[in-house]
Write a protein that holds these residues in place. Structure first.
Motif, mmCIF file in Angstrom:
data_model
loop_
_atom_site.group_PDB
_atom_site.id
_atom_site.type_symbol
_atom_site.label_atom_id
_atom_site.label_comp_id
_atom_site.label_asym_id
_atom_site.label_seq_id
_atom_site.Cartn_x
_atom_site.Cartn_y
_atom_site.Cartn_z
ATOM 1 N N ALA A 30 4.940 -6.169 5.931
ATOM 2 C CA ALA A 30 4.505 -6.443 4.564
ATOM 3 C C ALA A 30 3.523 -5.332 4.172
ATOM 4 N N GLU A 31 2.800 -5.530 3.097
ATOM 5 C CA GLU A 31 1.873 -4.492 2.620
ATOM 6 C C GLU A 31 0.564 -5.127 2.194
ATOM 7 N N GLU A 32 -0.538 -4.439 2.455
ATOM 8 C CA GLU A 32 -1.809 -4.823 1.845
ATOM 9 C C GLU A 32 -2.084 -3.884 0.681
ATOM 10 N N ILE A 33 -1.985 -4.432 -0.526
ATOM 11 C CA ILE A 33 -2.331 -3.680 -1.731
ATOM 12 C C ILE A 33 -3.853 -3.716 -1.815
ATOM 13 N N SER A 34 -4.475 -2.544 -1.740
ATOM 14 C CA SER A 34 -5.915 -2.542 -1.469
ATOM 15 C C SER A 34 -6.707 -1.567 -2.324
ATOM 16 N N LEU A 41 -1.854 -9.355 -0.089
ATOM 17 C CA LEU A 41 -0.830 -9.176 0.936
ATOM 18 C C LEU A 41 0.531 -9.472 0.325
ATOM 19 N N ALA A 42 1.366 -8.444 0.240
ATOM 20 C CA ALA A 42 2.672 -8.542 -0.425
ATOM 21 C C ALA A 42 3.775 -8.660 0.621
ATOM 22 N N PHE A 43 4.477 -9.798 0.613
ATOM 23 C CA PHE A 43 5.520 -10.090 1.597
ATOM 24 C C PHE A 43 6.908 -9.965 0.968
ATOM 25 N N ASP A 44 7.873 -9.583 1.803
ATOM 26 C CA ASP A 44 9.288 -9.585 1.424
ATOM 27 C C ASP A 44 9.554 -8.686 0.215
ATOM 28 N N ILE A 45 8.932 -7.502 0.209
ATOM 29 C CA ILE A 45 9.150 -6.551 -0.879
ATOM 30 C C ILE A 45 10.036 -5.402 -0.398
ATOM 31 N N LYS A 46 10.690 -4.755 -1.356
ATOM 32 C CA LYS A 46 11.615 -3.667 -1.037
ATOM 33 C C LYS A 46 10.936 -2.308 -1.088
ATOM 34 N N ASN A 47 9.940 -2.174 -1.966
ATOM 35 C CA ASN A 47 9.231 -0.913 -2.129
ATOM 36 C C ASN A 47 7.732 -1.159 -2.133
ATOM 37 N N ALA A 48 6.980 -0.246 -1.544
ATOM 38 C CA ALA A 48 5.524 -0.377 -1.526
ATOM 39 C C ALA A 48 4.982 -0.347 -2.951
#
Length: 295
Positions: A30-34, A41-48
């Motif tokens: 996943a990604e931490e948009i910070s 915390l962004a889960f199950d995404i295709k692009n950052a």
């Protein structure tokens, strides 16, 4: 000993090339948009999702995550840092945000950094960190209870760990080794079928996290696997694998407290029920925090 781990790098999902099973551990990315504040915390995404470091409108990236078919949790919402040890606050500031799945109710770094008041205490808490963890912050739980009176918001746990090297008084310290961090705050999930050991298991985890079929615990002293919290007819039932102080909370108020491996209360009228468990280990230590049951 982890069944799965979710890696949330800052502004990156590059680790997706490692997503999948590695022996007995499933890696999910996943990604931490910070930006400066309002980490998500962004889960199950295709692009950052990349935003400016000074971005102060989190609804913008919450919407982008949802547009990609993903979902997300507010990270370390009440993180204060430590002025004495030059740790900045990264708290969530915009509680008018909408359409997020929930937020982290307990994370290792926020909890541990609360102990950094002076050098002697900081040294002891660095040497014996598990003994200094106090559990989710009261303001976090109070806000969670209040929000759940209006709409469903689920909780997760996180370690927020970078295995950082810090230098104090000329001494280099590693805070914290992942080997330690991953044995503390964990998010346990419940699933209808066992893992099949292929990538279809990733969706099972997403489904459990999105719908609150999970609970948060500090497993350092005792693994919470096997904890149960459920509604059966007109009863709310909590069961632990070892005796503990069990608290059942309704609408933010303590309804029942007992030291046992089982607690049962009547589910009278509408309400939001959750459970807290404290392990008897040199006093009572915060152990398990359930997601809510909505009646």
């Amino acid at each position: 000993g982890l069944d799965f781990i979710v890696i949330t790098d800052h502004f990156s999902i590059e680790a997706k090339k490692y997503e999948g099973w590695h022996k007995n551990t499933l890696v999910i990315v996943a990604e931490e948009i910070s930006p400066r504040y309002n980490h998500y915390l962004a889960f199950d995404i295709k692009n950052a999702v990349v935003v400016d470091k000074q971005e102060n409108n989190p609804q913008k990236y919450i919407d982008e995550v949802n547009h990609q078919g993903g979902y997300g949790f507010i990270a370390h919402p009440d993180h204060e840092g430590s002025k004495k040890f030059d740790v900045n606050s990264y708290r969530w500031k915009d509680w008018n945000s909408k359409n997020y799945t929930g937020f982290c109710i307990w994370d290792l770094q926020t909890d541990w950094q609360e102990t950094l008041k002076n050098y002697p205490t900081a040294l002891l808490s660095y040497l014996f960190p598990a003994y200094f963890l106090k559990g989710p912050k009261k303001e976090t739980l109070k806000r969670w209870d209040a929000l759940n009176q209006k709409e469903k918001k689920y909780g997760i746990g996180e370690v927020d760990n970078h295995e950082s090297i810090r230098k104090y008084l000329g001494i280099k310290l590693k805070i914290f080794p992942f080997d330690f961090a991953f044995r503390t705050i964990r998010t346990h999930i419940t699933i209808d079928e066992p893992f099949s050991k292929n990538n279809s298991d990733i969706e099972k985890i997403h489904s459990a996290l999105k719908t609150g079929k999970s609970f948060i615990s500090n497993d350092y002293f005792s693994n919470a696997r096997g904890f149960q919290f459920y509604r059966e007819n007109d009863k709310i039932v909590a069961k632990t694998t070892v005796p503990a102080k069990i608290k059942i909370i309704k609408n933010g108020n303590l309804l029942e407290e007992s030291f046992s491996d089982t607690a049962v209360v009547n589910a009278e009228g509408k309400g939001v029920y959750r459970c807290e468990c404290y392990l008897k280990k040199f006093g009572f230590r915060p152990w398990i925090f359930s997601n809510p049951i909505f009646v």
